[in-house]
Design a protein around this motif. Structure first.
Motif, PDB file in Angstrom:
ATOM      1  N   VAL A 199      13.627   3.226 -65.886  1.00  0.00           N
ATOM      2  CA  VAL A 199      15.003   3.835 -67.014  1.00  0.00           C
ATOM      3  C   VAL A 199      15.653   3.430 -66.527  1.00  0.00           C
ATOM      4  CG1 VAL A 199      13.233   4.561 -68.211  1.00  0.00           C
ATOM      5  CG2 VAL A 199      14.469   6.517 -66.365  1.00  0.00           C
ATOM      6  N   GLU A 200      16.022   3.235 -64.941  1.00  0.00           N
ATOM      7  CA  GLU A 200      17.532   3.493 -64.509  1.00  0.00           C
ATOM      8  C   GLU A 200      17.733   4.304 -64.309  1.00  0.00           C
ATOM      9  OE1 GLU A 200      18.872  -0.724 -65.647  1.00  0.00           O
ATOM     10  OE2 GLU A 200      17.297  -1.687 -65.451  1.00  0.00           O
ATOM     11  N   TRP A 201      16.978   5.443 -64.401  1.00  0.00           N
ATOM     12  CA  TRP A 201      17.674   6.403 -63.945  1.00  0.00           C
ATOM     13  C   TRP A 201      18.383   6.736 -62.200  1.00  0.00           C
ATOM     14  CZ3 TRP A 201      15.930  11.909 -63.667  1.00  0.00           C
ATOM     15  CH2 TRP A 201      16.407  13.211 -63.118  1.00  0.00           C
ATOM     16  N   ARG A 202      19.113   6.457 -61.840  1.00  0.00           N
ATOM     17  CA  ARG A 202      19.607   6.683 -59.787  1.00  0.00           C
ATOM     18  C   ARG A 202      18.822   7.705 -59.641  1.00  0.00           C
ATOM     19  NH1 ARG A 202      23.895   1.783 -59.061  1.00  0.00           N
ATOM     20  NH2 ARG A 202      22.775   0.198 -60.201  1.00  0.00           N
ATOM     21  N   VAL A 203      19.477   8.625 -60.326  1.00  0.00           N
ATOM     22  CA  VAL A 203      20.197   9.759 -59.697  1.00  0.00           C
ATOM     23  C   VAL A 203      18.071  10.750 -59.210  1.00  0.00           C
ATOM     24  CG1 VAL A 203      19.550  12.364 -59.669  1.00  0.00           C
ATOM     25  CG2 VAL A 203      21.415  10.992 -60.222  1.00  0.00           C
ATOM     26  N   GLY A 204      16.829   9.801 -60.207  1.00  0.00           N
ATOM     27  CA  GLY A 204      15.722   9.960 -60.614  1.00  0.00           C
ATOM     28  C   GLY A 204      15.027   9.375 -58.907  1.00  0.00           C
ATOM     29  N   ILE A 205      15.719   8.278 -58.833  1.00  0.00           N
ATOM     30  CA  ILE A 205      15.207   7.671 -58.278  1.00  0.00           C
ATOM     31  C   ILE A 205      15.683   8.173 -56.886  1.00  0.00           C
ATOM     32  CG2 ILE A 205      15.241   5.050 -56.677  1.00  0.00           C
ATOM     33  CD1 ILE A 205      15.870   3.907 -59.406  1.00  0.00           C
ATOM     34  N   ILE A 206      16.533   8.370 -56.733  1.00  0.00           N
ATOM     35  CA  ILE A 206      17.301   9.067 -55.161  1.00  0.00           C
ATOM     36  C   ILE A 206      16.296  10.421 -54.891  1.00  0.00           C
ATOM     37  CG2 ILE A 206      18.691  10.747 -53.935  1.00  0.00           C
ATOM     38  CD1 ILE A 206      20.454   8.559 -55.964  1.00  0.00           C
ATOM     39  N   LEU A 207      16.536  10.994 -55.649  1.00  0.00           N
ATOM     40  CA  LEU A 207      15.312  12.801 -55.008  1.00  0.00           C
ATOM     41  C   LEU A 207      13.961  12.134 -55.265  1.00  0.00           C
ATOM     42  CD1 LEU A 207      17.042  14.930 -58.586  1.00  0.00           C
ATOM     43  CD2 LEU A 207      17.305  15.535 -56.020  1.00  0.00           C
ATOM     44  N   PHE A 208      13.524  11.784 -56.385  1.00  0.00           N
ATOM     45  CA  PHE A 208      11.844  11.782 -56.140  1.00  0.00           C
ATOM     46  C   PHE A 208      11.356  10.876 -55.503  1.00  0.00           C
ATOM     47  CE2 PHE A 208      12.031  12.430 -60.260  1.00  0.00           C
ATOM     48  CZ  PHE A 208      11.265  13.417 -60.749  1.00  0.00           C
ATOM     49  N   GLY A 209      12.330   9.772 -54.703  1.00  0.00           N
ATOM     50  CA  GLY A 209      11.817   8.800 -53.632  1.00  0.00           C
ATOM     51  C   GLY A 209      12.327   9.515 -52.516  1.00  0.00           C
ATOM     52  N   ALA A 210      13.225  10.371 -52.295  1.00  0.00           N
ATOM     53  CA  ALA A 210      13.599  11.106 -50.873  1.00  0.00           C
ATOM     54  C   ALA A 210      12.181  12.088 -50.763  1.00  0.00           C
ATOM     55  CB  ALA A 210      14.639  11.611 -51.237  1.00  0.00           C
ATOM     56  N   MET A 211      11.936  12.663 -51.731  1.00  0.00           N
ATOM     57  CA  MET A 211      11.472  13.733 -51.393  1.00  0.00           C
ATOM     58  C   MET A 211       9.579  12.979 -51.130  1.00  0.00           C
ATOM     59  SD  MET A 211      12.586  17.299 -54.226  1.00  0.00           S
ATOM     60  CE  MET A 211      10.514  16.529 -55.574  1.00  0.00           C
ATOM     61  N   VAL A 212       8.983  11.941 -51.652  1.00  0.00           N
ATOM     62  CA  VAL A 212       8.026  11.127 -51.746  1.00  0.00           C
ATOM     63  C   VAL A 212       7.956  10.633 -50.071  1.00  0.00           C
ATOM     64  CG1 VAL A 212       6.605   9.032 -51.754  1.00  0.00           C
ATOM     65  CG2 VAL A 212       7.440  10.854 -53.729  1.00  0.00           C
ATOM     66  N   ILE A 213       9.035  10.477 -49.433  1.00  0.00           N
ATOM     67  CA  ILE A 213       9.507  10.352 -48.224  1.00  0.00           C
ATOM     68  C   ILE A 213       8.916  11.248 -46.918  1.00  0.00           C
ATOM     69  CG2 ILE A 213      10.928   9.062 -46.971  1.00  0.00           C
ATOM     70  CD1 ILE A 213      12.162   7.420 -48.536  1.00  0.00           C
ATOM     71  N   HIS A 214       9.503  11.983 -48.154  1.00  0.00           N
ATOM     72  CA  HIS A 214       9.698  13.718 -46.484  1.00  0.00           C
ATOM     73  C   HIS A 214       7.932  13.716 -46.393  1.00  0.00           C
ATOM     74  CE1 HIS A 214      10.637  17.670 -45.789  1.00  0.00           C
ATOM     75  NE2 HIS A 214       9.009  17.859 -46.210  1.00  0.00           N
ATOM     76  N   TYR A 215       7.210  13.556 -47.626  1.00  0.00           N
ATOM     77  CA  TYR A 215       5.707  13.704 -47.904  1.00  0.00           C
ATOM     78  C   TYR A 215       5.028  12.824 -46.739  1.00  0.00           C
ATOM     79  CZ  TYR A 215       6.465  17.891 -50.868  1.00  0.00           C
ATOM     80  OH  TYR A 215       7.093  19.063 -51.472  1.00  0.00           O
ATOM     81  N   ILE A 216       5.163  11.403 -47.203  1.00  0.00           N
ATOM     82  CA  ILE A 216       4.506  10.123 -46.236  1.00  0.00           C
ATOM     83  C   ILE A 216       4.748  10.519 -44.420  1.00  0.00           C
ATOM     84  CG2 ILE A 216       4.627   8.646 -45.589  1.00  0.00           C
ATOM     85  CD1 ILE A 216       5.065   8.016 -48.484  1.00  0.00           C
ATOM     86  N   PHE A 217       6.049  11.465 -44.334  1.00  0.00           N
ATOM     87  CA  PHE A 217       6.562  11.562 -42.992  1.00  0.00           C
ATOM     88  C   PHE A 217       5.529  12.577 -41.969  1.00  0.00           C
ATOM     89  CE2 PHE A 217       8.823  13.790 -39.649  1.00  0.00           C
ATOM     90  CZ  PHE A 217       8.642  13.199 -38.705  1.00  0.00           C
ATOM     91  N   ASP A 218       5.094  13.500 -43.583  1.00  0.00           N
ATOM     92  CA  ASP A 218       4.602  14.857 -43.214  1.00  0.00           C
ATOM     93  C   ASP A 218       3.202  14.308 -42.805  1.00  0.00           C
ATOM     94  OD1 ASP A 218       7.545  16.568 -43.052  1.00  0.00           O
ATOM     95  OD2 ASP A 218       6.767  17.762 -45.056  1.00  0.00           O
ATOM     96  N   ILE A 219       2.467  13.173 -43.629  1.00  0.00           N
ATOM     97  CA  ILE A 219       1.332  12.482 -42.941  1.00  0.00           C
ATOM     98  C   ILE A 219       0.906  12.860 -42.627  1.00  0.00           C
ATOM     99  CG2 ILE A 219      -0.654  11.857 -44.486  1.00  0.00           C
ATOM    100  CD1 ILE A 219       0.640  12.944 -47.523  1.00  0.00           C
ATOM    101  N   ALA A 220       2.198  11.075 -41.477  1.00  0.00           N
ATOM    102  CA  ALA A 220       1.779  10.875 -40.505  1.00  0.00           C
ATOM    103  C   ALA A 220       2.074  11.766 -39.145  1.00  0.00           C
ATOM    104  CB  ALA A 220       3.201   9.874 -40.528  1.00  0.00           C
ATOM    105  N   ASP A 221       3.199  12.825 -39.324  1.00  0.00           N
ATOM    106  CA  ASP A 221       3.080  13.570 -38.117  1.00  0.00           C
ATOM    107  C   ASP A 221       2.077  14.157 -38.139  1.00  0.00           C
ATOM    108  OD1 ASP A 221       5.099  15.077 -36.542  1.00  0.00           O
ATOM    109  OD2 ASP A 221       4.911  16.355 -37.939  1.00  0.00           O
ATOM    110  N   ASP A 222       1.093  14.564 -38.775  1.00  0.00           N
ATOM    111  CA  ASP A 222      -0.357  15.106 -39.302  1.00  0.00           C
ATOM    112  C   ASP A 222      -1.180  15.041 -38.355  1.00  0.00           C
ATOM    113  OD1 ASP A 222       0.769  17.898 -40.337  1.00  0.00           O
ATOM    114  OD2 ASP A 222       0.229  17.749 -42.271  1.00  0.00           O
ATOM    115  N   LEU A 223      -0.921  13.649 -39.208  1.00  0.00           N
ATOM    116  CA  LEU A 223      -2.323  12.345 -38.176  1.00  0.00           C
ATOM    117  C   LEU A 223      -1.822  12.593 -36.624  1.00  0.00           C
ATOM    118  CD1 LEU A 223      -2.813   9.871 -40.887  1.00  0.00           C
ATOM    119  CD2 LEU A 223      -3.584  11.214 -40.459  1.00  0.00           C
TER     120      LEU A 223
END
Length: 147
Positions: A105-129
């Protein structure tokens, strides 16, 4: 937290390049969103985790303003904290879905918010591994743990 701030900055830079547009608010939003998932740690300390030894010790240091001891406790113990409500695969899928829907829907604020949080969690998973050699068990849970 420094790594999460860097990830937020990288996400903002990536989006700036992708959208060919610069907006300083996107940088602040991306940094805030990349730090937001760690609010779950505070929620844990002040709610269901305050009776567990790790949570109790953290609150004791916090209340007595023993910042150095608190920092050392959090640095050494946060990898073994497995009772976090939002640190699980289900929540990560919800955030990824939010990012994809925001993109559609081209909602840039949502892309920024949700994307940054997903990247945070991906980093946490990689760090755990890398650090633990396995994914922390909190990633396998759903909802509030039973204490």
């Amino acid at each position: 937290e420094f790594y999460h701030v860097l990830l937020g900055l990288l996400w903002a830079w990536f989006l700036r390049e992708r959208w060919n547009e610069f907006n300083p608010r996107w940088i602040y939003l991306s940094i805030a969103a990349s730090l937001l998932p760690d609010a779950d740690h505070l929620l844990y300390f002040f709610t269901w985790g305050k009776r567990e030894s790790y949570g109790y010790q953290a609150l004791t240091y916090l209340r007595s303003r023993q910042w150095r001891n608190l920092t050392v406790l959090l640095e050494n113990g946060h990898k073994n904290q497995t009772n976090l409500a939002s640190h699980n695969y289900y929540f990560m899928v919800i955030l990824l879905g939010g990012a994809l829907l925001s993109s559609m829907v081209e909602w840039r604020v949502g892309i920024i918010l949700f994307g940054a949080m997903v990247i945070h969690y991906i980093f946490d998973i990689a760090d755990d591994l890398i650090i633990l050699g396995r994914v922390n068990t909190s990633w396998r849970r759903w909802g509030r743990p039973k204490v």
